[in-house]
Structures are given as structure tokens and as C-alpha cells.
Design a protein around this motif. Structure first.
Motif, short mmCIF file in Angstrom:
data_model
loop_
_atom_site.label_atom_id
_atom_site.label_comp_id
_atom_site.label_asym_id
_atom_site.label_seq_id
_atom_site.Cartn_x
_atom_site.Cartn_y
_atom_site.Cartn_z
N ASP A 661 0.85 -1.19 0.00
CA ASP A 661 0.00 0.00 0.00
C ASP A 661 0.89 1.24 0.00
O ASP A 661 1.92 1.29 0.67
N CYS A 662 0.46 2.25 -0.74
CA CYS A 662 1.23 3.49 -0.84
C CYS A 662 0.29 4.66 -0.64
O CYS A 662 -0.73 4.77 -1.33
N GLN A 663 0.63 5.54 0.30
CA GLN A 663 -0.16 6.73 0.59
C GLN A 663 0.63 7.96 0.13
O GLN A 663 1.77 8.16 0.52
N ALA A 664 0.01 8.79 -0.70
CA ALA A 664 0.69 9.96 -1.25
C ALA A 664 0.97 10.98 -0.16
O ALA A 664 0.14 11.22 0.72
N ASP A 665 2.14 11.58 -0.20
CA ASP A 665 2.52 12.65 0.72
C ASP A 665 2.44 14.02 0.08
O ASP A 665 2.43 15.03 0.78
N HIS A 666 2.42 14.06 -1.26
CA HIS A 666 2.37 15.33 -1.97
C HIS A 666 1.22 15.28 -2.98
O HIS A 666 0.71 14.21 -3.34
N HIS A 667 0.84 16.46 -3.47
CA HIS A 667 -0.31 16.56 -4.37
C HIS A 667 -0.06 15.89 -5.71
O HIS A 667 -1.01 15.48 -6.39
N ASP A 668 1.22 15.75 -6.10
CA ASP A 668 1.51 15.17 -7.41
C ASP A 668 1.87 13.70 -7.32
O ASP A 668 2.35 13.12 -8.29
N GLU A 669 1.67 13.06 -6.16
CA GLU A 669 1.97 11.65 -5.99
C GLU A 669 0.70 10.82 -6.09
O GLU A 669 -0.42 11.34 -6.00
N LEU A 670 0.87 9.53 -6.28
CA LEU A 670 -0.24 8.61 -6.53
C LEU A 670 -0.39 7.64 -5.35
O LEU A 670 0.60 7.06 -4.89
#
Length: 713
Positions: A661-670
Motif C-alpha cells: 500500500d502506498c499513501q501519497a505525501d504530496h499533491h503530485d503523488e499517486l
């Protein structure tokens, strides 16, 4: 009437005489009274006939006089109109002559100023040239051609040392020869073809630090050379400069050299780009029917089709698809911008996202009626596009963001959803009323011209004006972006539109003394502009691998083999844990994350069961700010090299599966979940990739490459 009466009376008299002769009553003598009576009758009859004749003549004369006067009046009216038109034409001619006199005076004054400036520049250049070393060209890198010593000629052969581009940066001795405007660099391996550079597209730059070194800058790479001594370096620089000048003269004269080296550099580059486009994913088959080896290009969509499907594209009209032949038509590099950045595979992922079954798509053996129904549904009706159901304001904001980030696939998705590409932007940069096309001009450089080209060819109005009356063509001239001017003129931009100051794009170019833009606009206004133009763009051709040094290639292979062995040793020494799930990803550099850097293991993204997959490497922590340290740099580079074993260089899209699982930290991440399939569109660096979730193509962004593994189709 009188004549008839006379005739009748004569007949009666004749009958009477006949009767009188029959009965013996004929008189042989006629009296004078009878003769006088007969003459009187004849005289009256003649006078009556003459009066009738005169009456008829008077009637005819009266009618002819009226017609004559009417025709005469019409003739005078026509003469009057002609004279009035002559007067108005004379007045307009006088005004035009006055305006022409003013323009000629301005032109003459500008010519005199330019002549004075040229004289001053000539004196300045002569004075500067006398102060520099006559044996070596000027040590300044500019767009202008360096002048070499003519005594060295245009051909030379010998050995030079070339610096490799690998980590070791070694000087390697190579056989070099300059002949027929080309520089040939031999490789250490005899069976490997030599590198051949067209000097017309190269720039020679002498080294400032070392007088024995010089650089040769091509359109895709910089070559560093070292000569035996300074004299040898001067000779090579002069030969290359002279050969470049000769190639330029041949290109301008339109002539052909007999040795095979007279081909235009633009033609060579166009041919190389075309070959590279054919090798892109999905381009080996028709975009619509899957026929092999498609040879027809849609220049505004960036896709390849077969000859049968190209005919249907032509029937749809140029507002939908603009078809050119890759082999029959004379294409410019501007025609290949979108094809180099889109391709059939990426285009069909958008236009055929909702295609229920591949069997619904026609094949190369399908009838033309079936092909036509599918193509019309795909391009005109847009039946197979996955729609986002976003509001108009969200689509407009998405258009702005896609233009800023140079995301061509997002632009295609918005275009497929019938988004108006010419609508004003939400947040203008300079003037109110700016469109995405204005923004593309402001942000245009050698890497983003394809965005401008897509907007210019597919928007409904390329001449939209801002609140100040400036079009995208005005913006291009204001900022001296000649390649943008070429693409806009190729899209039929209007060169006569004026802004609030009453200035056209040509007036702006003249005012700011932007000569390239001014020359292009003058050609367009005189109908001499070639729409198959060449643009300066970083093509990044996949054939660049052929120019790599032999030692660099061998070194890269050795390092990859070494890292694979290292991975095998590290994984084999780890105790097996088949039923233990993988540990969660690291916390991204918070808390005590920095203390674990030295304990991280190199991750090799093999496809297989996720139960035995090792944790993501420390080099790709989910914080981009934490990937800059020196220790992570080595591991990050190792991870890239190992990944290159499975992913060939230059591929534009590939499918990967999420390991964690991956949670975005910035607005341009997925953000994504374990097990989801992602499509990779590009690579920001060795740790971060750009792509979208396969089931949700509207969700796009950056994600760490260590959180996914490649899927082998």
C-alpha cells in the motif's frame, strides 16, 4: 380605301361601255366635260392617297424621336456614372500614394540605420578579431559558425582520444575521419558499425581550459575529444568548421555531393525519427485494425494506421485526423512531434478504454464497412472512452494542469471528452483571457513543443485573443520563440490580427527586433511558408545507445552481473519465511528511519509470489526529500541498473503490480493499494516513476519504483 373606290368605279364604267356596245348605244366621240370629270376624279383620288402616306410618315417619325431621346438619356447616365467612379478611384489612389510614401520613407530610414549598425558591427568585429589568436577560433560557444583556417581543408583522418560517458570518464583512442561533411568515429569492436555524425547539425566548441581539447555537440549528445598537441587540435577544429561551412553551403544551394554525404541533415534527422517512431510500443500494428507495418501517420493525433484505415480517416476530415504518408510525403520534423510522444499503445489505452472485448475491434481482414463503423464510433462518437463525469470547471482546471506538467495523455483524455481546448484559463499568468495555448507558448522549450503542437492542431480556434488583444502568435513573437511561431503558422494562425495597441504579430517582431519570427511571418504573408517545417526539439532517440562507448557498455554489463550475484548471495543467506507477509514500507524518513540506512538490502523486482518478496529498499523511501544522501545514491543507481535488465531503454509504457500500500505525501503523488496494476508512462529519476492506475486512468501521479514489480506480458 379611296383606291378601292376608284377601282370599283372604273370597273362599273367599263361594264357600262360593254353593255352600250352590245346594244348599239356606243358613242365614238367623248365630250370635253366627260374628260374633265374623269381627270378631276383621278386628281382627288391621288390627293387622298398622298395624304394617307404623309400621315403614316409623320407617325413613324414621331415614334423614332421618342426612342432616340430615351436611348440618349441612358447613354448620358452611363457616362455620368463612369466619370463619378473615376473621381472616387483617383481619390483612393491619392490616399494610397500618400500612405505608400510614408511607408517607403520609414523603410528607407530603417535601412539606413541598419546599414550604419552593420558598419559599426563590422568595425567592432574586425577590431576584436585582430586581438584574438589567429590560429584558434574564438573561445565562445554561440549559435554562429566558427571560422576555421582554410589551409587545413575539409577532410582529415587520424586518431583522437574520446572521453567516455561512463563513471570512469576514460580517454579512449579512436580512429576518426572527416569526409564529405560527415565525421566518422570508429569503435574498438571491429564488427560494430562506426558512429557517423552529420557536421551540419553539430557545433564545434574549443575548450577554454585545455588548448588540446575540443567538444563536438550534436543534436543528442556532446562528444569530448583530445588531440596529441595544440597544433593537432587546431587542425581538427579548422577541418570540422570548414566541413560544417561546406555542408551549409551545399544545403543552401540545394546541390548534391557525389560522395553520398550531401543529404540534408534535416532529412537524416527526419528519417531517424521516423525509424524510432516505428519501433515505439504498438506502432508495429495499425492503431485501428491491427494490420502489421502501418505506413500512414495522423499528424494531429500521433498514431500510425494502415492504408485502408487511413482512407477512412481522410473521409472524416482534417478537423478529426490529418493523414500523411511516412514514405511518400515529404515530412518535416514538426509533423513527427506528436507521433514521437504518443504512439498507438498509449493512444488506445485512452480511446479504447471501455472497449468491452477485443473481438469488437476489426482485424486486417475485416470489410471496409466494418472498419468504418468502428473508426467512426472511436473517433467521432467517442464511444469507447472512459469518461470522468467531472464538472466543466474541473475539466478546465485539468486542462491547465496537464499543459503545465506537459502530460500529453491527459490532454488526449480531455480532448476525447470533448473538452473545449480554447476556453480561458482559471488562473492566467500575464493577461486575462489566456487559453491553454497561450500557456503552452509561455512554457515552451525544446522538451514541450509537442504540447503546443497538440493544442494548436486540435483546438477549435487558434486565434483566441486575451483581454489585451494578444493571440498565441503575439505571445510567441513577444518572447522570441520562433519554433512556436512555426507550429502556429503550420496550424493556420492568422497573421493579420491586431491587439489593443494596433500591432500585429509582425509589428511586434519588428518592434522587438526578433529577426527569426519576423522572417517567418513575412514568408507566411507572402504565401511562401513551408508547412512541413523543422523545429528544434530534444528527440531523445532510442538509437542513441549505438553511440555509447564500448567500454561503457561492457562496464555496465559487468556491474549488472555483479549486482545480480550480490542479490543472489544476500537473498540466499536470508532464512526462508514463505508464509510471512512482507513488512510494511518504511516511515519515509521520520523517527528513527535514518539509523536503518546501512541495513537496507538491494531489491531486485522479479515477478513471482509476493510472499517471498523482500521489503522495499531504503533508497526509495516514500519521501522524495530523503533520496538525496550519498549512501542512498549508490543503492538507487544499483536499483536502476538491475531494473534495466528487465526494462529496455526507451520504452514509453509498461505495466507493474503494487507490492505494498502506498499513501501519497504530496499533491503530485499517486496513492494505491497492494495488488493493483499500474501503467508506467515515464520515469522522473531512478526511484520515482510517473503513471496511473489501470482501472482508474484519471488518477495519475508519481510513485516509488520500489513499491511495484514489473509484469511480463
Amino acid at each position: 380605301m379611296c383606291a378601292c373606290v376608284c377601282v370599283c368605279s372604273k370597273q362599273v364604267e367599263k361594264e357600262k361601255r360593254e353593255l352600250a356596245r352590245q346594244y348599239g348605244m356606243v358613242r365614238n366621240e367623248v365630250s370635253g366635260g366627260e374628260i374633265a370629270e374623269e381627270l378631276e376624279k383621278e386628281r382627288r383620288s391621288f390627293q387622298l392617297s398622298m395624304c394617307e402616306y404623309l400621315i403614316k410618315v409623320n407617325e413613324i417619325k414621331t415614334k423614332r424621336g421618342v426612342d432616340l431621346l430615351q436611348n440618349l438619356i441612358k447613354h448620358y447616365h452611363s457616362h455620368n456614372n463612369f466619370l463619378q467612379e473615376c473621381v472616387s478611384t483617383t481619390q483612393r489612389l491619392k490616399q494610397y500614394m500618400e500612405e505608400l510614401n510614408g511607408v517607403l520613407s520609414t523603410v528607407k530610414q530603417r535601412q539606413e540605420e541598419e546599414k550604419k549598425q552593420l558598419v559599426r558591427d563590422t568595425h567592432t568585429h574586425t577590431h576584436t578579431h585582430t586581438l584574438t589568436d589567429d590560429s584558434l577560433p574564438k573561445q565562445v560557444y554561440s549559435m554562429h559558425q566558427l571560422l576555421g583556417d582554410k589551409q587545413y581543408g575539409t577532410e582529415r583522418s587520424g586518431f583522437l582520444y574520446k572521453k567516455s560517458d561512463g563513471l570512469r570518464k576514460m580517454w579512449q583512442k579512436r580512429k576518426c575521419s572527416a569526409h564529405n561533411c560527415y565525421l566518422t568515429i570508429a569503435h574498438a569492436t571491429p564488427n560494430k558499425p562506426p558512429t557517423r555524425l552529420n557536421l551540419l547539425t553539430c557545433q564545434v566548441k574549443p575548450s577554454v581550459e585545455d588548448k588540446k581539447c575540443f567538444d563536438l555537440i550534436s543534436h543528442n549528445r556532446t562528444y569530448h575529444f583530445l588531440a596529441e598537441d595544440e597544433a593537432e587540435c587546431v587542425a581538427w577544429i579548422s577541418v570540422l568548421s570548414n566541413s560544417k561551412q561546406e555542408a551549409l553551403s551545399v544545403a543552401l544551394d540545394g546541390g548534391r555531393r557525389g560522395g553520398g554525404g550531401g543529404e540534408s541533415s534535416v532529412e537524416d534527422l527526419t528519417r531517424a525519427i521516423t525509424d524510432d517512431i516505428r519501433r515505439m510500443p504498438g506502432n508495429n500494428n495499425c492503431c485501428d485494425c491491427g494490420a502489421p507495418d502501418p505506413g500512414w501517420l495522423s499528424t494531429n493525433l500521433g498514431i500510425l494506421t494502415c492504408i485502408e484505415c487511413s482512407g477512412i480517416h481522410r473521409e472524416m476530415g482534417v478537423h478529426v485526423s490529418r493523414i500523411q504518408s511516412l514514405s511518400l510525403d515529404s515530412l518535416g520534423t514538426s509533423d513527427l512531434l506528436l507521433a514521437r510522444n504518443v504512439g498507438n499503445a498509449g493512444f488506445n489505452e485512452i480511446l479504447e478504454a471501455n472497449l468491452l472485448s477485443p473481438s469488437l475491434k476489426p482485424s486486417q481482414h475485416s470489410h471496409m464497412a466494418e472498419r468504418k463503423d468502428f473508426i467512426l464510433s472511436k473517433y467521432q462518437d467517442i464511444h469507447f472512452v472512459r469518461r470522468s463525469h467531472s464538472s466543466s470547471s474541473a475539466l478546465r482546471l485539468g486542462l491547465q494542469e496537464a499543459t503545465k506538467s506537459c502530460d500529453i495523455y491527459s490532454l488526449i483524455h480531455l480532448y476525447a471528452q470533448r473538452t473545449e481546448l480554447s476556453q480561458p484559463r482559471v488562473f492566467p499568468l500575464q493577461e486575462k483571457g489566456e487559453t491553454a495555448l497561450h500557456l503552452a507558448v509561455l512554457l515552451a522549450d525544446r522538451t514541450s513543443l509537442h504540447i503546443l503542437d497538440f493544442l494548436a492542431q486540435n483546438c477549435s480556434n487558434v486565434d483566441v485573443q486575451t483581454s489585451a488583444g494578444n493571440t498565441a502568435l503575439h505571445y510567441s513573437c513577444l518572447h522570441n520563440k520562433s519554433d512556436c511561431v512555426r507550429l502556429l503558422l503550420r496550424a493556420r494562425a492568422n497573421t493579420h490580427i491586431k491587439n489593443e495597441l494596433g500591432e500585429s504579430a509582425l509589428d511586434v517582431s519588428r518592434k522587438l527586433k526578433h529577426g527569426d519570427c519576423e522572417a517567418l511571418l513575412q514568408k507566411a504573408q507572402s504565401n511562401h511558408f513551408d508547412h512541413h517545417v523543422h523545429v528544434e526539439y530534444e528527440w531523445r532517440l532510442r538509437r542513441d545507445d549505438l553511440y555509447d562507448s564500448d567500454d561503457d557498455f561492457e562496464e555496465r554489463i559487468r556491474r549488472q552481473i555483479f549486482m545480480i550475484k550480490l542479490l543472489y548471495i544476500s537473498t540466499s543467506s536470508r532464512p526462508p519465511a514463505p508464509n510471512v507477509p512482507p513488512p510494511p514500507p518504511p516511515a519515509g524518513g521520520e523517527g528513527g528511519g535514518e539509523e536503518d540506512d546501512d541495513e537496507g538490502e538491494v531489491f531486485f523486482p522479479m515477478t513471482g509470489s509476493r510472499k517471498s518478496t523482500p521489503p522495499p529498499p531504503i533508497a526509495a523511501r516514500h519521501k522524495r526529500s530523503c533520496s538525496e544522501s550519498g549512501k542512498r545514491g549508490d543503492i538507487r543507481e544499483t536499483h536502476l541498473l538491475i531494473t534495466c535488465v528487465h526494462q529496455p531503454r526507451g520504452s514509453t509504457s509498461r505495466r507493474v503490480e503494487a507490492l505494498y500500500d502506498c499513501q501519497a505525501d504530496h499533491h503530485d503523488e499517486l496513492s494505491f493499494s497492494e495488488g493493483q496494476v499500474l501503467v508506467v508512462l515515464g520515469q522522473e529519476d531512478s526511484d520515482w516513476w510517473h503513471g496511473y492506475i489501470e482501472d482508474e486512468p484519471e488518477r495519475r501521479g508519481l510513485f516509488p519504483s520500489s513499491f511495484v514489480q514489473l509484469l511480463l506480458d
